[in-house]
Design an enzyme around this catalytic site. Structure first.
Site, mmCIF file in Angstrom:
data_model
loop_
_atom_site.group_PDB
_atom_site.id
_atom_site.type_symbol
_atom_site.label_atom_id
_atom_site.label_comp_id
_atom_site.label_asym_id
_atom_site.label_seq_id
_atom_site.Cartn_x
_atom_site.Cartn_y
_atom_site.Cartn_z
ATOM 1 C CB THR A 100 -0.925 0.029 1.229
ATOM 2 O OG1 THR A 100 -1.692 -1.185 1.267
ATOM 3 C CG2 THR A 100 -1.874 1.211 1.180
ATOM 4 C CD GLN A 129 -4.545 -2.402 1.076
ATOM 5 O OE1 GLN A 129 -3.582 -3.134 0.896
ATOM 6 N NE2 GLN A 129 -4.987 -2.087 2.287
ATOM 7 C CG ASP A 152 -6.336 1.877 0.461
ATOM 8 O OD1 ASP A 152 -7.460 2.003 0.977
ATOM 9 O OD2 ASP A 152 -5.483 1.100 0.895
ATOM 10 C CG ASP A 175 -11.202 1.695 4.043
ATOM 11 O OD1 ASP A 175 -12.320 2.011 4.493
ATOM 12 O OD2 ASP A 175 -10.658 0.609 4.300
ATOM 13 N NE ARG A 231 -13.249 0.083 6.630
ATOM 14 C CZ ARG A 231 -12.996 -1.174 6.301
ATOM 15 N NH1 ARG A 231 -13.524 -2.175 7.004
ATOM 16 N NH2 ARG A 231 -12.220 -1.467 5.283
ATOM 17 C CD1 TRP A 233 -6.197 1.162 9.671
ATOM 18 C CD2 TRP A 233 -5.341 2.936 8.630
ATOM 19 N NE1 TRP A 233 -5.004 0.787 9.116
ATOM 20 C CE2 TRP A 233 -4.458 1.850 8.475
ATOM 21 C CE3 TRP A 233 -5.021 4.160 8.049
ATOM 22 C CZ2 TRP A 233 -3.263 1.972 7.762
ATOM 23 C CZ3 TRP A 233 -3.836 4.274 7.335
ATOM 24 C CH2 TRP A 233 -2.969 3.190 7.201
#
Length: 315
Positions: A100, A129, A152, A175, A231, A233
């Site tokens: 990532t 990701q 991402d 995310d 949410r 992390w």
């Protein structure tokens, strides 16, 4: 007298050397500019520049894995047209040794970076990701840009970093805005391409602010109607939406836990003046907050970006 002459000679040498560095650069793939690639232009900028150096980028699709190193401070990338000036690459986590943190198309480490009228794209597709723009630097302004990807997409990563995104379009799936930096998104269009989560902040306990969205707009492809605002992390994640228009794709609960752990118990997730069919006040999770008018007044650029040194991104 000899010492004075030596010092004078040294200062003259420095002055001549400084004059050799260009005050601006142009990148054009057809050879009509100073360089054909953006990376070459970045490398040509003086290390630790004391003045902002603009790099003008002509329209084109620049297939580059671009890095703005930490010693290349005060660089401004200015595209000719954000829809036609595209920086793109297709790395993703799991591609060879890529993870990532290294999947970026563009990595910004040099402080006082600015960008205007550019599309930052990760073209890997929905393979996991894959970061389009990864920013570690402090005092960063991204204006009128597209940031395109899937999972991402945008990674404002460092907890000591302050970043300001204004009039930008950001899209992704899961995310797709994540990290530990202190970030303001003003008048940005945030578009979801999957039933998933928009933000995943990892704000540290020491930071008074995390992600702050001001006067933004949240949309989604019509097929997707189950999207959460975020949410956590990390346990002290902070995310606030102020006067944001929320489409019907936003779940009534608003927020979600992270993988059934207890991160949400120490988060600060809040809203003020949310509107649109995606704002159902009475259905929001009980661990989120609706700010009062007086509480919302704290969310100014001056307060959010106070940090350890003064920074006004509008200057």
């Amino acid at each position: 007298m000899k010492l004075f002459a030596t010092i004078l000679c040294f200062l003259i040498t420095l002055s001549v050397h400084a004059q050799n560095y260009p005050k601006s650069l142009t990148v054009a793939q057809d050879g009509s500019g100073d360089y054909k690639t953006i990376q070459e232009a970045v490398n040509a900028v003086r290390d630790l520049s004391e003045v902002q150096v603009p790099i003008y980028i002509k329209n084109g699709i620049y297939q580059e894995k671009l890095v703005i190193p930490s010693q290349k401070s005060k660089i401004t990338l200015i595209g000719e047209d954000k829809a036609k000036t595209i920086i793109t690459f297709d790395d993703y986590s799991g591609k060879g040794s890529i993870n990532t943190y290294t999947s970026h198309t563009v990595l910004v480490q040099g402080n006082d970076f600015r960008a205007e009228n550019i599309t930052f794209q990760n073209a890997a597709g929905p393979v996991g990701q894959a970061v389009a723009l990864h920013v570690e630097a402090d005092r960063v302004v991204i204006k009128n840009c597209n940031i395109i990807g899937n999972q991402d997409t945008l990674f404002p990563s460092a907890d000591g970093s302050r970043q300001y995104y204004v009039d930008c379009y950001i899209e992704g799936t899961t995310d797709f805005i994540f990290g530990a930096a202190t970030v303001v998104f003003e008048r940005c269009h945030i578009h979801s391409k999957k039933n998933s989560y928009i933000t995943a902040a990892s704000t540290t306990q020491a930071q008074p602010f995390g992600f702050v969205f001001i006067d933004c707009k949240l949309t989604a492809d019509p097929a997707f109607q189950k999207v959460y605002l975020g949410r956590p992390w990390r346990p002290y994640a902070k995310t606030v939406f102020i006067r944001t228009e929320m489409g019907s794709h936003i779940m009534p609960e608003g927020w979600h836990v992270w993988n059934n752990n207890e991160n949400h118990k120490t988060t600060f997730y809040a809203e003020y003046g949310s509107y649109g069919s995606g704002f159902v006040k009475e259905s929001r999770v009980d661990w989120s907050k609706q700010l009062s008018k007086s509480e919302a007044k704290r969310y100014t650029l001056k307060n959010i970006f106070a940090g350890s040194s003064t920074w006004n991104p509008l200057k």
